[in-house]
Each structure stands twice: as C-alpha cells, then as structure tokens.
Design a protein around this motif. Structure first.
Motif, short mmCIF file in Angstrom:
data_model
loop_
_atom_site.label_atom_id
_atom_site.label_comp_id
_atom_site.label_asym_id
_atom_site.label_seq_id
_atom_site.Cartn_x
_atom_site.Cartn_y
_atom_site.Cartn_z
N THR A 74 6.42 -3.48 -1.54
CA THR A 74 5.88 -3.63 -0.19
C THR A 74 5.66 -5.10 0.14
O THR A 74 5.95 -5.56 1.25
N SER A 79 8.72 -6.88 1.37
CA SER A 79 9.39 -6.35 2.56
C SER A 79 8.88 -7.06 3.81
O SER A 79 7.82 -7.69 3.81
N GLY A 134 13.20 0.23 -0.31
CA GLY A 134 11.77 0.02 -0.52
C GLY A 134 11.29 0.74 -1.76
O GLY A 134 11.85 0.62 -2.84
N GLN A 187 1.18 1.57 2.08
CA GLN A 187 2.58 1.73 2.45
C GLN A 187 3.45 2.14 1.26
O GLN A 187 4.38 2.92 1.41
N GLY A 188 3.15 1.61 0.08
CA GLY A 188 3.92 1.96 -1.12
C GLY A 188 3.88 3.44 -1.43
O GLY A 188 4.93 4.10 -1.50
N GLY A 225 5.48 -5.65 4.76
CA GLY A 225 4.38 -6.15 3.94
C GLY A 225 4.02 -7.58 4.25
O GLY A 225 2.84 -7.94 4.37
N SER A 253 9.10 1.54 9.46
CA SER A 253 8.25 1.72 8.27
C SER A 253 8.01 3.18 7.92
O SER A 253 7.27 3.47 6.97
#
Length: 601
Positions: free
Chosen positions: A230, A233, A67, A209-210, A236, A117
């Motif tokens: 993200t 993924s 990621g 999330q990034g 995401g 995650s």
C-alpha cells in the motif's frame, strides 16, 4: 450555516440543478466510469484448447494494479499452474503459465485493485485437450472483504473528513470572519484536534487498504507485506501525504496561537498552500482519478472538499466560539455578515460540484434509484436539504434579533444591525449623518439585547452541525461504494421475429437477467405464426462478443414447459456488447434465426 443561509435560496437552486441533472442523465447515460470491469480474457471462459497457452490474459476497462491482490491459474486439484509472476500493463494482466501442462481443466482466479482503490475479483475455467471442465467456484477460493475491515474503512474516512472540516474550516473562519478568535484557546484546541484527526484518519485508511484489497481480516493490519504494498502505491502515497501535510499545517499554526494574533500576509500564503495540499490529496484518490477526465474530476472534487471545509468548519467555529451565552454584540455584528457571504458561496459551490460529480458517477435516474450508490446519494441529498432548512431558522433569528428599520427615500427596508459594523458603502456615505448615527444607536441597543438569549440560534446551529456529521459519514460510505454507473445492469426483455429464407415465421421472446458478467438466467419462449407456443425439432442459442472476438458460446437450455426453455446460470464472461442468437429448426425443411445485441455492465 447561520445568517447563515444564502439570500438566493440555495435549496431552490439545489432542486433546480437536480432536475436538470435528471434530464441530463437520460441523455448522457453511457458506459460505466470510475470502476474497472473485466471485458475480455484469453483463453475465453469455457474454451477448449488443443494445447496449453504460454500465458493467460485478462483485460479490464481501465488501469488496474495487483497491489495486495493476486492473479493465478490453478489446476482442478487446486495446485498452481502459473509461474507466480503475473504482470500488469495498464488495464491488461498477464499470467505466465508453466511449461508442459497436462491435458486438464484449469481455473483462472484473480483479485486486482482498480484505479479507484476498490478490489475486483472473479474466476473462470478453460480446458486443455481432452480434460474435463473444472468447477471454477469449487477450485477458486476468492476471499471476500472482511466485514470488520468493511466497517472500519468508512469509519476511518469519516474521522478524516470531520478533521478536515474542523482543521481547515476553523482557521479559515478566524482569518476571514473573526480575527479576535485567534486568541481563543477553544479555537486552538479545535483546530489542532481536527488536523490530528486528518493525520490519524489517513494512517488508518492506508493501513486498512491492504487487508481490504487482499480480502484479509484486521489481524493483517500491520502485515509488513501489505503495508509495503500500500505504501508504494499511488493511493498509499497520496493518503499518507495528506496526513503529513496536516501535521505540518498544525506545526505552522503554533506561532499564531502563541501570539494570539492573526497571520501576516506571508504566513497566510504559506498556510493556504498547505491547506490546498491537504484538499488536493483528499480529492486525488478514489472515484475522481478513475474513468474519463480524471484531471477535471479531481479539480471538481477539490472544490467540493474546500467548500465543505469552509461551510462545516465555520459552523463548528460558530458553535464553539461565537454563539454562546454572553457573546459580545460587536463580535456577532462583525463576524456574521462576512460568514453569510462565505456560506453562500460555499453552498453554491457544493451544489454545482455535487451535481457534476453525480452526473459522472450515477449517469441516469434509473441508476439513482436502483443502486446502493444512488440510494446513499439520495439520503445525503435529503440531509443537505435539512441542513438548509436549519440554516433558514438561524437566518430568521438573526434578522429578528439583530435587524433594524432603516429609512430610505421611497420606502423602508430592513437591515441587520451588523451591517453598521461593516465599512460604510457609497450609499451610506451619502446618507444623512444624523440618521445613520441614530440607526447605529438603535442597532447597538438591539444587538446588546439579542446576545442575552442566543439559545435558539445555538440550537439551530447545533442541529446543522449534527446533520453535517451524518452527511460526512455518508460521504465516507460513498467513497467506498462502487459508482452507480459501474453497478447498474438492465435486464433484457425483447420479442424478435424469426426469419428464414422464405420470410418471417413465428417469433421468439427472450429475457436475460440481470445482464451482468457472471451467472445470468435466460428465458426463451417460442411462438408460431398464429402466436401459439411452439415445439421445434431443434433449438440452439449462442452468445458472441464480436468486438472482443469471444464466442460463439453455446448456451445449455432446459425445457421448462410447452414452448418455454430456461438457461439458469448462463455465464457471461465479461462486460461488453453481446449478441444472443437463436437458431430454430421447425421441421426438416424450415430453419429460422433471430438475434439481438445487449449491453453487459
């Protein structure tokens, strides 16, 4: 939950199921689930190699991804020793190394994203040739989660959960309990705001999330590389898909608001499919998709989310639409009995699925009271019990203000006024028409009087809604907290007999704390046959992980008093079942050994 509490006392059911879970947890506590852990490395921590390997391999307990993270190998000076092209195959990360690396110490540092995650980071060192072992902590610059990002993520999830409850629960309440509410502008605004909140929460969660995975700050929120990573993924795509489905659902509801009428059967089916998609995409991220039985866990979570939306969305609709001064008796009488049945089923589903989730994520009573996840879960449970208590107050109000006495052969029983607004049952059809008519008249009179003072009922529902908001916030925190099973570590404290060729000779007491990957503290006490602290001629302690073929690793001991040694900072490379072995030479002719296995999580 108004009328609102299930008649079968869900609070009692909740306590019974919790007790069963506590017992089950004792019997089923096992390996960590739903959170990746490093189980082995090649080369191992502290290994001294004759020549530099072609690559470094890291193996985790479950599938991982790079990621926005990294996996790299650094020299003692911080310069890159890898080719910059790490690869991931399931739970294995491979970092190719440059050719012709000199004899020196090297540090492996990584930050990867587990299937649930959450980022996982760490570092360790190995040596090639006659080089010196590098200090992994000094060379690796592992970024921690930025505190602002750590606070913003649960806030975004809370916004999404609250929007989910309102955006799905309110139209469900209208369709199932209060068809006249489709004409209410307030219901339209509430539903639209909820669905927009789902979309906004999804976008914010995906953007955050990034930085969360990379250990960066809010300044990296719109970093193109992090956004692209993200967005490509599974996390995401699922999260952004939830936002898109919510907006599509809001668009399909527009014609219903315009005509102020209930949906047709075809429209209801389409809306149900979209609502199911929003629920499923909410459930299919985080802890449920990691660990064992992901399909089953996702299905259980989907039922939990749907029950939450029905219950809390119904509360919001009651508070904003029905439970108000001047409410019509017919509306209350028609909606409350239907809502009672839905609330009963929702609470039962929440209790059952909540217990299943807890067993999977917590695993044992010890983890419940010794981990962050466990304490947050206990706080959520306490608030749910408070919710049920407030629901009981609402139910008492309804019984007192809308209840009437109904004659029945062999005795009398209380029934609610709105029972006469519902279609008659078979027993009602057989009752004397004059008696039923008289009862209806009395019921209508009592209902007309009740709606003139709905203040107590409104306050009770308001308390339910306020507590529910806190429950949603705690749920958002739980989503971002590693499961208790993955963080529980049990210190080792054991006394072992020392054995030699001639038999037992003395004993050794060992303690390892906290028995987790990374730095640990080992205390060793040596006793002779008389139980007195002894001072041997030589003492050696090693660590081995046979299944992963790691070790034996020498443990450096420091004397801490007569018969007492300490290894402060003893490194355990990763999770697994480790063997600690003690070799004691009491004198020139007597050597004894002892060993024990212990789990590292």
């Amino acid at each position: 939950m108004s009328e609102l509490a299930p008649r079968r006392r869900p609070s009692l059911l909740l306590l019974v199921l919790l007790a069963g879970w506590l017992g089950l947890g004792v019997a089923t506590a096992g390996p960590a689930a739903a959170h990746a852990e490093l189980v082995s490395t090649d080369p191992g921590e502290g290994a001294r190699l004759d020549a530099a390997p072609d690559a470094v391999t890291l193996r985790f307990t479950e599938g991982v991804s790079l990621g926005a993270g990294y996996a790299r190998v650094l020299g003692a000076d911080g310069e890159r020793a890898d080719t910059g092209a790490p690869s991931v195959d399931g739970g294995t990360v491979t970092v190719p190394l440059r050719e012709d690396l000199p004899d020196a110490g090297y540090v492996v540092t990584y930050r990867i994203v587990s299937a649930d995650s959450h980022p996982i980071s760490g570092a360790y060192a190995f040596v090639v040739g006659d080089g010196e072992l590098a200090d992994a902590a000094a060379v690796a610059d592992d970024a921690d989660v930025d505190p602002l990002v750590a606070a913003a993520l649960p806030a975004a999830r809370t916004l999404g959960f609250a929007g989910l409850a309102v955006g799905l629960g309110v139209p469900a309440f209208l369709a199932l309990c209060w068809p006249a509410g489709w004409a209410s502008p307030r219901m339209r605004r509430l539903t639209t705001a909820g669905l927009v909140a789902v979309a906004v929460g999804a976008v914010l969660t995906a953007l955050l999330q990034g930085p969360y995975a990379a250990g960066a700050g809010l300044g990296s929120l719109l970093d193109p590389a992090l956004v692209a990573t993200t967005g490509s993924s599974a996390f995401g795509l699922t999260t952004l898909g939830r936002g898109a489905l919510a907006l599509l659902l809001a668009a399909l509801l527009v014609p219903l608001w315009r005509r102020a009428g209930a949906p047709t059967a075809q429209e209801s089916a389409g809306l149900a499919v979209l609502a199911g998609g929003v629920v499923l995409t909410t459930a299919a991220v985080g802890h449920p998709v990691a660990g064992p039985l992901p399909v089953f866990a996702t299905a259980v979570t989907a039922v939990h989310v749907a029950a939450m939306a029905l219950w809390l969305g119904g509360l919001a609709a009651l508070l904003a639409g029905l439970v108000r001064r001047g409410a019509e008796a017919g509306e209350l009488a028609g909606a409350l009995p239907r809502w009672s049945r839905i609330a009963s089923g929702s609470v039962a589903a929440l209790v059952v699925t909540g217990v299943v989730q807890s067993v999977r994520e917590v695993g044992s009573p010890t983890a419940l009271v010794s981990t962050t996840y466990g304490w947050v879960l206990l706080a959520k449970l306490a608030l749910v019990l408070l919710l049920l208590a407030a629901a009981g107050v609402s139910r008492v109000w309804v019984q007192q203000h809308l209840g009437v006495a109904r004659p029945r052969p062999g005795g009398r029983r209380r029934v609610t006024a709105h029972a006469f607004a519902a279609p008659a049952s078979g027993a009602d059809e057989q009752a004397d028409e004059g008696t039923v008519a008289a009862a209806r008249v009395r019921a209508a009179a009592q209902a007309r009087g009740a709606v003139e003072d709905v203040g107590p009922l409104r306050r009770s529902v308001l308390v339910e809604a306020a507590v529910a908001a806190v429950v949603l916030a705690l749920s958002a925190v739980l989503v971002g907290t590693p499961p208790a099973r993955a963080t529980l570590a049990e210190p080792v404290d054991v006394t072992l007999p020392l054995r030699s060729a001639a038999g037992e000779s003395g004993s050794v007491q060992l303690s390892v704390d906290p028995a987790r990957p990374g730095a640990n503290t080992l205390h060793l006490y040596l006793f002779d046959d008389a139980g007195q602290l002894a001072q041997p001629a030589d003492l050696r302690v090693t660590l081995t992980e046979p299944e992963q073929e790691i070790g034996p690793l020498e443990v450096d001991l420091e004397p801490a008093g007569p018969g007492h040694w300490v290894a402060d900072g003893m490194s355990i490379p990763g999770a697994g079942t480790w063997t600690v072995a003690v070799s004691v030479r009491l004198d020139e002719f007597t050597a004894t050994t002892a060993s024990t296995d212990f789990p590292v999580r």
